[in-house]
Design an enzyme around this catalytic site. Structure first.
Site, PDB file in Angstrom:
ATOM      1  N   THR A  11      27.351  24.253  43.475  1.00 39.71           N
ATOM      2  CA  THR A  11      26.706  24.868  44.650  1.00 39.71           C
ATOM      3  C   THR A  11      27.011  26.368  44.779  1.00 39.71           C
ATOM      4  O   THR A  11      26.514  27.023  45.685  1.00 39.71           O
ATOM      5  CB  THR A  11      27.180  24.166  45.946  1.00 39.71           C
ATOM      6  OG1 THR A  11      28.614  24.249  45.986  1.00 39.71           O
ATOM      7  CG2 THR A  11      26.741  22.711  45.972  1.00 39.71           C
ATOM      8  N   SER A  40      31.316  20.661  49.646  1.00 42.35           N
ATOM      9  CA  SER A  40      29.980  21.115  49.223  1.00 42.35           C
ATOM     10  C   SER A  40      29.099  19.959  48.762  1.00 42.35           C
ATOM     11  O   SER A  40      27.945  20.160  48.404  1.00 42.35           O
ATOM     12  CB  SER A  40      30.118  22.113  48.061  1.00 42.35           C
ATOM     13  OG  SER A  40      31.063  23.088  48.376  1.00 42.35           O
ATOM     14  N   CYS A 128      34.617  38.360  34.085  1.00 42.74           N
ATOM     15  CA  CYS A 128      33.310  39.017  33.900  1.00 42.74           C
ATOM     16  C   CYS A 128      33.464  40.442  33.366  1.00 42.74           C
ATOM     17  O   CYS A 128      32.770  40.845  32.420  1.00 42.74           O
ATOM     18  CB  CYS A 128      32.547  39.049  35.216  1.00 42.74           C
ATOM     19  SG  CYS A 128      33.566  39.381  36.645  1.00 42.74           S
ATOM     20  N   GLN A 155      32.597  47.140  40.572  1.00 42.44           N
ATOM     21  CA  GLN A 155      32.294  45.719  40.592  1.00 42.44           C
ATOM     22  C   GLN A 155      31.478  45.292  41.800  1.00 42.44           C
ATOM     23  O   GLN A 155      31.790  45.639  42.943  1.00 42.44           O
ATOM     24  CB  GLN A 155      33.589  44.905  40.483  1.00 42.44           C
ATOM     25  CG  GLN A 155      34.293  45.150  39.158  1.00 42.44           C
ATOM     26  CD  GLN A 155      35.601  44.421  38.998  1.00 42.44           C
ATOM     27  OE1 GLN A 155      36.595  45.000  38.605  1.00 42.44           O
ATOM     28  NE2 GLN A 155      35.641  43.129  39.301  1.00 42.44           N
ATOM     29  N   SER A 158      29.080  40.205  44.183  1.00 41.30           N
ATOM     30  CA  SER A 158      28.962  38.832  43.650  1.00 41.30           C
ATOM     31  C   SER A 158      30.275  38.352  43.052  1.00 41.30           C
ATOM     32  O   SER A 158      30.570  37.159  43.052  1.00 41.30           O
ATOM     33  CB  SER A 158      27.872  38.768  42.585  1.00 41.30           C
ATOM     34  OG  SER A 158      28.158  39.690  41.538  1.00 41.30           O
ATOM     35  N   GLY A 159      31.102  39.264  42.594  1.00 39.57           N
ATOM     36  CA  GLY A 159      32.397  38.861  42.031  1.00 39.57           C
ATOM     37  C   GLY A 159      33.300  38.238  43.086  1.00 39.57           C
ATOM     38  O   GLY A 159      34.248  37.530  42.766  1.00 39.57           O
ATOM     39  N   LYS A 212      43.889  41.447  33.996  1.00 43.78           N
ATOM     40  CA  LYS A 212      43.015  40.534  33.230  1.00 43.78           C
ATOM     41  C   LYS A 212      42.334  41.313  32.101  1.00 43.78           C
ATOM     42  O   LYS A 212      42.244  40.849  30.961  1.00 43.78           O
ATOM     43  CB  LYS A 212      41.936  39.924  34.139  1.00 43.78           C
ATOM     44  CG  LYS A 212      42.430  38.837  35.072  1.00 43.78           C
ATOM     45  CD  LYS A 212      41.314  38.375  36.006  1.00 43.78           C
ATOM     46  CE  LYS A 212      41.816  37.360  37.027  1.00 43.78           C
ATOM     47  NZ  LYS A 212      40.760  36.987  38.007  1.00 43.78           N
ATOM     48  N   ARG A 234      35.780  47.596  43.884  1.00 42.23           N
ATOM     49  CA  ARG A 234      34.645  46.864  44.450  1.00 42.23           C
ATOM     50  C   ARG A 234      33.675  47.879  45.058  1.00 42.23           C
ATOM     51  O   ARG A 234      34.090  48.740  45.839  1.00 42.23           O
ATOM     52  CB  ARG A 234      35.106  45.880  45.537  1.00 42.23           C
ATOM     53  CG  ARG A 234      34.002  44.993  46.061  1.00 42.23           C
ATOM     54  CD  ARG A 234      33.616  43.914  45.110  1.00 42.23           C
ATOM     55  NE  ARG A 234      34.676  42.898  44.970  1.00 42.23           N
ATOM     56  CZ  ARG A 234      34.769  42.070  43.942  1.00 42.23           C
ATOM     57  NH1 ARG A 234      33.891  42.155  42.945  1.00 42.23           N
ATOM     58  NH2 ARG A 234      35.733  41.165  43.875  1.00 42.23           N
ATOM     59  N   HIS A 241      27.936  44.351  37.563  1.00 43.49           N
ATOM     60  CA  HIS A 241      29.095  45.248  37.423  1.00 43.49           C
ATOM     61  C   HIS A 241      28.725  46.457  36.561  1.00 43.49           C
ATOM     62  O   HIS A 241      27.853  46.358  35.682  1.00 43.49           O
ATOM     63  CB  HIS A 241      30.237  44.524  36.715  1.00 43.49           C
ATOM     64  CG  HIS A 241      30.978  43.520  37.528  1.00 43.49           C
ATOM     65  ND1 HIS A 241      30.861  43.386  38.901  1.00 43.49           N
ATOM     66  CD2 HIS A 241      31.877  42.576  37.139  1.00 43.49           C
ATOM     67  CE1 HIS A 241      31.653  42.417  39.324  1.00 43.49           C
ATOM     68  NE2 HIS A 241      32.297  41.900  38.279  1.00 43.49           N
ATOM     69  N   GLN A 314      26.888  40.264  36.577  1.00 42.96           N
ATOM     70  CA  GLN A 314      28.207  39.604  36.674  1.00 42.96           C
ATOM     71  C   GLN A 314      28.076  38.089  36.688  1.00 42.96           C
ATOM     72  O   GLN A 314      28.930  37.370  36.152  1.00 42.96           O
ATOM     73  CB  GLN A 314      28.888  40.050  37.988  1.00 42.96           C
ATOM     74  CG  GLN A 314      30.296  39.513  38.177  1.00 42.96           C
ATOM     75  CD  GLN A 314      30.350  38.263  39.027  1.00 42.96           C
ATOM     76  OE1 GLN A 314      29.464  38.010  39.829  1.00 42.96           O
ATOM     77  NE2 GLN A 314      31.388  37.464  38.859  1.00 42.96           N
TER      78      GLN A 314
HETATM   79  C1  2RA Z   1      35.704  39.841  40.744  1.00 43.74           C
HETATM   80  N1  2RA Z   1      35.860  39.312  38.372  1.00 43.74           N
HETATM   81  O1  2RA Z   1      34.692  40.477  40.486  1.00 43.74           O
HETATM   82  C2  2RA Z   1      36.331  38.939  39.699  1.00 43.74           C
HETATM   83  C3  2RA Z   1      36.130  37.496  39.999  1.00 43.74           C
HETATM   84  N2  2RA Z   1      34.834  37.059  39.721  1.00 43.74           N
HETATM   85  O2  2RA Z   1      36.294  39.884  41.828  1.00 43.74           O
END
Ligand code: 2RA
Length: 352
Positions: A11, A40, A128, A155, A158-159, A212, A234, A241, A314
């Site tokens: 979902t 969900s 991603c 980013q 959506s992340g 990461k 972000r 991204h 992403q």
């Molecule tokens: C983010 N890559 O964009 C991480 C988790 N999807 O916050």
């Protein structure tokens, strides 16, 4: 041959993309099971014209399943992956739960497909940001060794999930209405704003998202000596991204050579119109498979370095498409069953 597939996390935004990709890529699905956490479950989703109810994941969910595509978060993957493997399934996990486990291959099909051969039931989908960067950097690294990567990410919301995408729109509307935007899903107002990625920080001041990129790149490239540093941010973009990447090569690579390599690189599309000043943008990467790469140029501060800019969806290549491509690889190579020989770290010969 067709396969019994389960989507765990059906979902979510990535789950929806997995459904779309299984259909649009004509994945050989014999039977599709949709699983989610109990909160969900109960909804129905469409797959190839058929309505399928989302079930609450339970002990019987994975019997007779060949492939599990998991994108329900690390805690759900940790709770259920071993059970799915014990029931005979291969789990392709989009969470970070197992990515750095030695016996779990971390795979980008355009980069290290051979690593998937050694799975012991679980294969991890990289983060991603790492997937998008690896698709663009690996082809260059294969021709001239990259010894250092400096990356800044931009980013999309959506992340942080589908609800974060909705919240940034609500925040924007509030601002346009002259009101103060609120932030419940996102840590801060994101509309007309940006903020350093809010994942937990380590003692060196790097957040998990940045580490990461460091650790996953080294594992995927099978090169613990490559130096990587990242700043993850972000930004108020919905689902693609962007990354500004500086690559230091052991021996200089020319812009021309880089372009020739990237022009042929799988999963890459060069977008560069210098006259029109048109380069990759998130709105042009959204909903599409390729990683858009442009503004490939000599670093004017270092003879051995190149600068490049990329954008990639992403949810698609950054998560769902990469996972489906891994599943396609396992079928194509007949690697679905874990090898009895145990996990061997793949050997990657980097041409000098
Ligand atoms: C983010 N890559 O964009 C991480 C988790 N999807 O916050």
């Amino acid at each position: 041959k067709t396969y019994r597939v389960a989507i765990l996390g059906a979902t979510g935004a990535v789950g929806a993309e997995l459904l779309d990709l299984l259909a649009s890529r004509n994945f050989p699905v014999a039977d599709l099971k949709l699983l989610a956490s109990s909160r969900s479950a109960g909804r129905s989703l469409q797959f190839q014209g058929e309505k399928i109810e989302v079930e609450s994941v339970n002990d019987r969910s994975f019997s007779n399943i060949d492939i599990v595509l998991a994108s329900a978060g690390g805690s759900i993957s940790k709770a259920w992956a071993a059970k799915a493997v014990a029931d005979g399934a291969v789990v392709i996990d989009n969470s970070s739960a197992f990515r750095m486990e030695p016996h779990v291959p971390l795979v980008v099909p355009e980069v290290n497909p051979q690593a998937a051969a050694s799975h012991q039931g679980i294969i991890a989908n990289p983060n991603c940001t790492t997937i998008l960067m690896s698709v663009a950097v690996w082809p260059l690294h294969q021709v001239k060794r990259v010894q250092r990567i400096v990356v800044a990410t931009y980013q999309s919301a959506s992340g942080a999930g589908a609800r974060a995408m909705e919240e940034v729109k609500i925040q924007a509307q509030a601002i346009l209405n002259g009101e103060t935007p609120t932030a419940e899903i996102l840590p801060y107002p994101l509309a007309f704003n940006l903020f350093p990625h809010n994942s937990p920080l380590n003692e060196l001041g790097y957040c998990e998202e940045e580490m990461k990129m460091v650790n996953e790149t080294r594992k995927i490239f099978n090169d613990q000596s490559i130096r990587v540093t990242a700043t993850c941010v972000r930004v108020p973009v919905l689902r693609a991204h962007s990354e500004a990447i500086n690559l230091e090569f052991e021996t200089p690579m020319s812009v021309q050579e880089a372009k020739e390599i990237l022009n042929k690189a799988p999963g890459v599309q060069i977008v560069e119109d210098w006259k029109a000043n048109h380069f990759p943008m998130p709105i042009e990467a959204t909903g599409r498979d390729p990683v858009l790469v442009g503004r490939i140029r000599q670093d004017i501060s270092h003879s051995h370095s190149l600068e490049l800019w990329l954008c990639g969806d992403q949810i698609r290549k950054g998560a769902a498409l990469n996972a489906v491509q891994i599943a396609e690889l396992l079928i194509e190579k007949d690697w679905l069953q874990p090898p009895t020989s145990g996990y061997q770290q793949p050997v990657t010969i980097v041409k000098s």
